[in-house]
Design an enzyme around this catalytic site. Structure first.
Site, short mmCIF file in Angstrom:
data_model
loop_
_atom_site.label_atom_id
_atom_site.label_comp_id
_atom_site.label_asym_id
_atom_site.label_seq_id
_atom_site.Cartn_x
_atom_site.Cartn_y
_atom_site.Cartn_z
N ARG A 15 0.83 -1.20 0.00
CA ARG A 15 0.00 0.00 0.00
C ARG A 15 0.87 1.26 0.00
O ARG A 15 0.94 1.99 -0.98
CB ARG A 15 -0.93 -0.01 1.24
CG ARG A 15 -2.11 0.92 1.15
CD ARG A 15 -1.83 2.34 1.54
NE ARG A 15 -1.28 2.48 2.90
CZ ARG A 15 -0.75 3.61 3.35
NH1 ARG A 15 -0.69 4.69 2.60
NH2 ARG A 15 -0.24 3.65 4.58
N ASP A 16 1.61 1.46 1.07
CA ASP A 16 2.38 2.71 1.20
C ASP A 16 3.51 2.77 0.19
O ASP A 16 3.82 3.83 -0.36
CB ASP A 16 2.93 2.84 2.63
CG ASP A 16 3.29 4.28 2.98
OD1 ASP A 16 3.08 5.15 2.14
OD2 ASP A 16 3.78 4.51 4.09
N HIS A 211 4.48 3.83 12.78
CA HIS A 211 4.72 3.78 11.33
C HIS A 211 5.85 4.77 11.05
O HIS A 211 5.65 5.97 11.09
CB HIS A 211 3.42 4.18 10.60
CG HIS A 211 3.56 4.30 9.12
ND1 HIS A 211 3.10 3.33 8.26
CD2 HIS A 211 4.09 5.27 8.33
CE1 HIS A 211 3.33 3.70 7.00
NE2 HIS A 211 3.93 4.89 7.02
N HIS A 213 9.19 6.42 9.02
CA HIS A 213 9.88 6.64 7.74
C HIS A 213 11.34 6.94 8.01
O HIS A 213 11.69 7.53 9.04
CB HIS A 213 9.23 7.81 6.97
CG HIS A 213 8.02 7.38 6.20
ND1 HIS A 213 7.93 7.52 4.83
CD2 HIS A 213 6.87 6.81 6.59
CE1 HIS A 213 6.76 7.06 4.42
NE2 HIS A 213 6.09 6.63 5.47
N CYS A 244 8.05 9.78 -0.04
CA CYS A 244 6.93 10.68 0.22
C CYS A 244 6.93 11.75 -0.85
O CYS A 244 7.90 12.49 -0.99
CB CYS A 244 7.06 11.31 1.61
SG CYS A 244 5.72 12.48 1.95
N ASN A 253 9.55 4.33 3.69
CA ASN A 253 9.32 3.66 4.95
C ASN A 253 10.61 2.99 5.42
O ASN A 253 11.50 2.67 4.63
CB ASN A 253 8.27 2.56 4.76
CG ASN A 253 6.92 3.10 4.39
OD1 ASN A 253 6.14 3.47 5.22
ND2 ASN A 253 6.65 3.16 3.08
#
Lengths: 318, 318
Positions: A15-16, A211, A213, A244, A253
């Site tokens: 997903r990310d 979560h 990064h 990002c 991430n």
């Protein structure tokens, strides 16, 4: 809580990671990646996001991916849903957890979901009510995925009281769990410590997962501080896939394989076969040729011999 | 000790970085780099190694470099010396500190200095006696630079009792200070904690500094644990220059700029202007074209706005 030696690592690269890169990974490759990740022992995956395909063509196959993922025994399948419509589709697809992205930063919230944080919390409450409206969905958890918790590319520093207020509000709105997202890699060890000391007593049993990064290289240092405060659940992305779009030059991430290496080196159990995770990188290399793959441990390799004696029952030599 | 908010960052790229790459940086470029580092506020530098030029042509200009470095006010100039001859040359050159590389791993010691650890400790004692033999050298400190403290590419796991024994021996041999080196990037947060808990009480006031490599991405996480145990001195190399010839695929020392960013983000003072340190990378880019430059913070840049509120006197909002 500090005695718990099992740590949940949720793979969020599907997903990310995939939503942050320009190209589209084909559905079959995603399934191959999910299967390889499952075979490596990962039992928590955020596999997709239920958003309009026009907005994120990378994740247009959300329903098919969820349908594939939920066939794996004991796999907790999570999907992101930015609004009620997405949540409904996620519930119908049969996910186990829905994460609603709720930005603490108003500017980021408006850019990301076109709603203020308070409007998004209202939407989150409606998602929870929708889940409650049908007994067949009672097993699905709704998670408040707080983003820009440690800072924001648009707004810079995010006051801790803003995070505290949003945590209070999402608990009141019926969140089953809370995830704290360092969306743009602003977190530092001191910030992680301060925020967790403030939030953990308020969040009761809804202990947030983290979560992280690795934009500024501090993800693993932040993880060590979080572990020290009892956090036992982390998101991560294979090969640090992603980045990002709002933070130029940023890597994405924290790399799953590096986080798992850290955890194992500290004596935590994850149920994950690190060598198998490293082999899963081949799926990315094959289906995303040219895409930068990050992460440290894949290069020099895992050091089993130097880890084992540190966790033997003998303890320190006297 | 834990209240001390000043942390010494020693730049070792001139020695550890340059000796680890194949090409030779010209003397003028080294001086430019030293000057830029000094201008950025760094007051501790390991500038070279006194070894036979045939063995390390990269550092053949040791005397000239030391002569240049010691002209900078308040700069503590350190040089490595693997034997008595090198120590004598270093003393004559006027260094403030001599570091003798003493491997805990016998195999690494033999490969590195062609002596067993015990033979090297004898050599170290002779270095200290040489220093004591001439009152004009009384200001020069002799430092035991322990290497492969956390593991070794040849031997794998290094028993903690071996490290403890060597620490005892170098103290007995008259070491003014002890530096603990993670030469090949084996260190993990757990290992750092265990070793420091064992060594710090034995090392009395000779609190070791830490020399971390980022081979497996754990350098900053290890630094956080070390800071928590009161360590206030670290080696680092601009742009993570270097690597380890005995660890294929490995990146080198922890990047100075990333370490400084971590320290500032945690409220520690270093006296270093991070932006000026980032500009010093240009010297490397100009004089070592094509050489990989590592480090995170140079890409997304420093986040002043998100750091300051974390260390304001206001503390946490209630």
């Amino acid at each position: 809580m500090r005695e718990t030696q099992h740590v949940i690592v949720q793979e969020v690269g599907f997903r990310d990671g995939l939503q942050s890169i320009c190209r589209v990974m084909c559905t079959e490759a995603k399934k191959k990646w999910i299967a390889a990740t499952y075979d490596a022992g990962v039992r928590h995956m955020e596999v997709t996001s239920f958003v309009p395909p026009k907005r994120l063509p990378q994740l247009a196959d959300a329903t098919e991916i969820v349908d594939f993922a939920i066939r794996h025994p004991d796999l907790t399948v999570t999907a992101l849903a930015p609004n009620l419509r997405g949540a409904e589709n996620a519930l119908k697809a049969g996910v186990h957890r829905i994460v609603a992205p709720i930005s603490v930063s108003e500017k980021h919230s408006l850019a990301n979901v076109r709603k203020t944080p308070d409007e998004m919390i209202d939407e989150f409450r409606r998602m929870r009510e929708l889940r409650d409206s049908d007994p067949s969905w009672s097993g699905t958890r709704v998670v408040a995925g707080l983003s820009t918790v440690f800072g924001c590319t648009y707004q810079g520093y995010i006051p801790e009281r803003d995070v505290r207020d949003i945590v209070d509000k999402v608990i009141q709105a019926g969140a089953d769990a809370i995830a704290l997202g360092d969306t743009t890699g602003h977190a530092t060890p001191t910030h992680v410590r301060r925020l967790l000391e403030m939030l953990l007593p308020r969040a009761e049993d809804k202990v947030p997962s983290l979560h992280l990064h690795d934009t500024r290289g501090l993800a693993l240092a932040n993880a060590v501080v979080a572990l020290d405060h009892g956090i036992r659940e982390f998101d991560a992305s294979l090969a640090g896939l992603g980045g990002c779009p709002h933070a130029p030059g940023a890597t994405g991430n924290v790399a799953t394989e590096d986080l798992v290496y850290l955890l194992h080196s500290m004596g935590f159990e994850t149920g994950i076969d690190l060598e198998a995770m490293l082999r899963a990188r081949d799926v990315l290399a094959e289906h995303l040729p040219g895409e930068p793959l990050y992460g440290y441990i894949s290069r020099p390799g895992v050091l089993h011999d130097s880890l084992l004696p540190l966790h033997s029952s003998r303890g320190l030599p006297q």
